[in-house]
Write an enzyme that holds these catalytic residues in place. Sequence first.
Site, PDB file in Angstrom:
ATOM      1  N   GLU A   3       0.798  -1.121   0.011  1.00 36.29           N
ATOM      2  CA  GLU A   3      -0.039   0.074   0.087  1.00 36.29           C
ATOM      3  C   GLU A   3       0.816   1.131  -0.061  1.00 36.29           C
ATOM      4  OE1 GLU A   3      -2.780   0.322   3.263  1.00 36.29           O
ATOM      5  OE2 GLU A   3      -3.728   2.153   2.317  1.00 36.29           O
ATOM      6  N   ALA A  29       1.664  -0.229  10.681  1.00 30.15           N
ATOM      7  CA  ALA A  29       1.484  -1.609  10.475  1.00 30.15           C
ATOM      8  C   ALA A  29       0.491  -1.686   9.378  1.00 30.15           C
ATOM      9  CB  ALA A  29       0.648  -2.311  11.522  1.00 30.15           C
ATOM     10  N   MET A  30       0.426  -2.795   8.637  1.00 29.20           N
ATOM     11  CA  MET A  30      -0.262  -2.921   7.438  1.00 29.20           C
ATOM     12  C   MET A  30      -1.126  -4.076   7.481  1.00 29.20           C
ATOM     13  SD  MET A  30      -1.047  -1.718   4.583  1.00 29.20           S
ATOM     14  CE  MET A  30      -2.071  -2.628   3.462  1.00 29.20           C
ATOM     15  N   GLU A  31      -2.248  -4.178   6.841  1.00 28.42           N
ATOM     16  CA  GLU A  31      -3.470  -4.979   7.223  1.00 28.42           C
ATOM     17  C   GLU A  31      -3.435  -6.060   5.983  1.00 28.42           C
ATOM     18  OE1 GLU A  31      -4.031  -1.673   6.413  1.00 28.42           O
ATOM     19  OE2 GLU A  31      -5.580  -1.475   4.846  1.00 28.42           O
ATOM     20  N   ASN A  32      -2.526  -6.549   5.445  1.00 29.05           N
ATOM     21  CA  ASN A  32      -2.310  -7.399   4.240  1.00 29.05           C
ATOM     22  C   ASN A  32      -3.467  -8.420   4.629  1.00 29.05           C
ATOM     23  OD1 ASN A  32      -0.081  -6.047   3.011  1.00 29.05           O
ATOM     24  ND2 ASN A  32       1.103  -6.885   5.043  1.00 29.05           N
ATOM     25  N   HIS A  48      -6.783  -2.057  14.955  1.00 29.93           N
ATOM     26  CA  HIS A  48      -6.973  -1.290  13.753  1.00 29.93           C
ATOM     27  C   HIS A  48      -6.750  -2.114  12.651  1.00 29.93           C
ATOM     28  CE1 HIS A  48      -6.740   2.407  11.157  1.00 29.93           C
ATOM     29  NE2 HIS A  48      -6.140   1.548  10.550  1.00 29.93           N
ATOM     30  N   GLU A  49      -5.479  -2.773  12.495  1.00 34.60           N
ATOM     31  CA  GLU A  49      -5.290  -3.710  11.199  1.00 34.60           C
ATOM     32  C   GLU A  49      -6.202  -5.121  11.330  1.00 34.60           C
ATOM     33  OE1 GLU A  49      -3.258  -2.083   9.438  1.00 34.60           O
ATOM     34  OE2 GLU A  49      -2.475  -0.944  10.822  1.00 34.60           O
ATOM     35  N   GLU A  90      -9.815   4.211   6.184  1.00 34.91           N
ATOM     36  CA  GLU A  90      -9.080   4.598   7.097  1.00 34.91           C
ATOM     37  C   GLU A  90      -9.938   5.361   8.151  1.00 34.91           C
ATOM     38  OE1 GLU A  90      -6.537   3.174   7.898  1.00 34.91           O
ATOM     39  OE2 GLU A  90      -5.858   2.662   5.926  1.00 34.91           O
ATOM     40  N   HIS A  99      -9.518  -3.655   9.478  1.00 33.40           N
ATOM     41  CA  HIS A  99      -9.552  -3.726   8.282  1.00 33.40           C
ATOM     42  C   HIS A  99      -9.836  -4.997   7.513  1.00 33.40           C
ATOM     43  CE1 HIS A  99      -7.923   0.547   7.314  1.00 33.40           C
ATOM     44  NE2 HIS A  99      -6.787   0.053   7.886  1.00 33.40           N
TER      45      HIS A  99
END
Length: 876
Positions: free
Chosen positions: A127, A267-270, A302-303, A325, A306
Amino acid sequence: MKDAQPRTVYRKDYHAPEYLVDSTRLHFELQPKSTLVKSCLQIRRNPDAGGGLPPLVLDGIELELLSVSIDGALVPASRYRELPEGLSIDVEKPEFLLEIHNRISPEDNTSLEGLYLSNGMYCTQCEAEGFRKITYYPDRPDVMSKFTTTIVAPRQYPVLLANGNEIERSHTEDGRQVVTWEDPFAKPAYLFALVAGELQHIEDSFTTASGREVKLQIFTEAKNIGKCDHAMRSLKKAMRWDEEVYGREYDLDIFMVVAVDHFNMGAMENKGLNIFNSACVLASPKTATDRSFQTIESIVGHEYFHNWSGNRVTCRDWFQLSLKEGFTVFRDAEFSADMNSRAVKRIEDVSMLRTAQFAEDAGPMAHPVRPDSYMEISNFYTLTIYEKGAEVVRMIHTLLGAEGFRKGSDLYFERHDGQAVTCEDFVRAMEDANGVDLTRFRRWYSQAGTPVLDVSDEFDARSGTYSLTIRQSCPPTPGQEEKLPLHIPVAMGLLDSDGNDLPLDDDDNTQKVLEVTEAEQTFRFEGLKEKPLPSLLRGFSAPVKVHYDYSTEQLLFLMRSDSDEFNRWDAGQRLAFAALEQLQQDFRAGRTLELQPELVDAYRSVLANRELDQALVAEMLALPSAQTLAEHAQKIDAEAIVAARDFARRELALALKDELRDCYRRLQSDKPYDPNAADIAERSLKNTCLAYLSVTEEPELLTLAEEQFSEAANMTDSAAALAALTNHAPDDIATSALENFYRRWEGDTQVVELWFGVQSGSARRGTLDAVRELMQHPAFELKNPNKVRSVIGVFANRNFAQFHRTDGSGFAFLAEQVVALDKLNPQVAARLVTPLTRWKKYTEELGEKMRAALQSVMDSGKISRDLYEVVSKSLA
Ligand code: TRP
Ligand code: ZN
């Protein structure tokens, strides 16, 4: 590095994709300098995009193209063209299998987007537009595809992960491991992830409401395996909460989290494989502060959230970023509020919004929650998209009520599951589920700037009628001179002279949400015996500034009596604010400074209040930050702000010395550490007292900090004592505390980052020279964003006094670092430059030095598109 060609992308230019990708098969042969990527895409002409067979245009950056085949036959070079940022291929039929081979070099990738190496571990960040640094692809969120990923790696990388479920495992003839993962859910490329490394993991499981068992795993380097438990507990809480509050279950059989040291954001929600900045997932009682325990809980939430708000229902284009978001921040904020102190969570979030987001909304990069254009999308992961976006969702929640909102979210998820949609779709689902009209409310998505409410009132004693008149306005922002009235929910109550809430309607409700929709509106309340005192914008029900002419007495009264805890705190802030304003004026006029005695008395009674949540007491004792004062100022006079605030803090500390010490003693405890809300509250108040006491710089009081420093059994207390000593103890004591601390914790990355931050944030030692020295420290690494943030970022954003030194050396330093960093990591460089962009708001001399620093960035040679956008818009 991306070139700095100033291209602008406009929302109005959106077109459906020409081609769709039904399935994506990826094959990686991992090597640090030369990873081979083979990609097989099942492509189909989009029936909704028009006729003919236009060329297939794929995105691609810094890729070495090896070959292109269609349906098994090599495509001759004459039938495709390499573009500066992609590949254009001639197309002969509406459906075909495209196979592309290319090479990339993860080791040379310092931008931390695409595939890169962090401490020898391969990981990805796609992202917003990072997938195009892995292979050629239609890298846009409305192209959703089913991904299968095969990873081939040497034995040193025993753990090979990607999205979805592991479906196959084997070996090559030369002994390399081969693992294949399949994700059954169609997703955009920005949610793709791959991880390979020598990792350990902890494992747990979660049974969903419908009885499915989900395997949960958290991966990290071996040395951090003892720091994963809190994240695991947080994950399970988040999974349960999303079932209970939103009726949303997890949908795969496995959910994995990986901790990575080099990461641009939190962080990232992959899908099925969240990747986290180590700082946002790793914690142990000995090494992490209360704040970091709470941050981890909220980011893990949060992640995870998502998975529905972002992954199952995703964004059509990046202008819709707040769709996922803003909604997800609202969800994580409510999760945190339910797990901890609701009022304190709200106060923390609003404080941040009011300082940083309001400043953004008043600055050169101001943009609506749904922007109309951008040059570089990475620059739009902003406080406006995230925090103001969350406030917009919260307002819908306030207008519809919890039940109505849930009906709306149910409809939204059901209607759009598996789709890439817009903010408009979200609002429409809310409308349709509730039979309401949010036409005017939609302006919150299109209008930038912070609205102002001017409130006046009148009481007619004869008829017993109280009238509140609310006028709304919004200052101009770049590209938006004229603003239209918004639909603003103003939660409020009325207090009688005993401090009781008055009934406001026939059902005796004592709180009401006034729906302000016009430029000016008057609301009437009948049958009152005396003029009431209004408590306005309770719980901060809208992201606006409220002006009402409260007297000092009225504010003191609200601080004591308002039934809304947020507004009690806010009344205290208004009071302190007025006092600090007066001090600034006195400072500028060369008058002797004198602190309002009422403020001292108010703080004294707050300190004595044992009934209030102790964390709220701590919040109420904190003076507005220098940054907050700056945001409010017409023209920022940095020297006056620092002088006023330092003076007030010291006066308060001296006047309340005995009470502070008593409170500090009372809250000392040898309970074993536990990051629950009640214990956190006590530590927070205790350390607030310690900070005030050390401001006096009296040896006897500094001893308290020294004792706490040597005896502390948890990082919250240890770090608070270290900060107190660093800021206020004599040089030798401060230096030896810092040295001790480092020797004890040098092996722990997260603690070393905290140690950096204490020093660069210190008004005394955080001088420019000390910060420059820290950059020479062996633990500092310009390629690691956490290190950059804890040294340079803390200095520029949180060391108000030192950064704003009148000689402008702080600004020149920042400019110099931004230019150096831009060559390695444009995303982080563009973010780091933010403090220089507000130069127009400063008094002339300082503002000019800031502008000159910004200009020096522009004149430094070739800069990235990311940095170019921020700097050019700020100089304009
Ligand atoms: N979607 C991420 C979030 O949870 C944001 C994010 C993580 C991100 N890493 C990024 C955005 C890198 C841009 C670039 O909010
Ligand atoms: Zn997010």
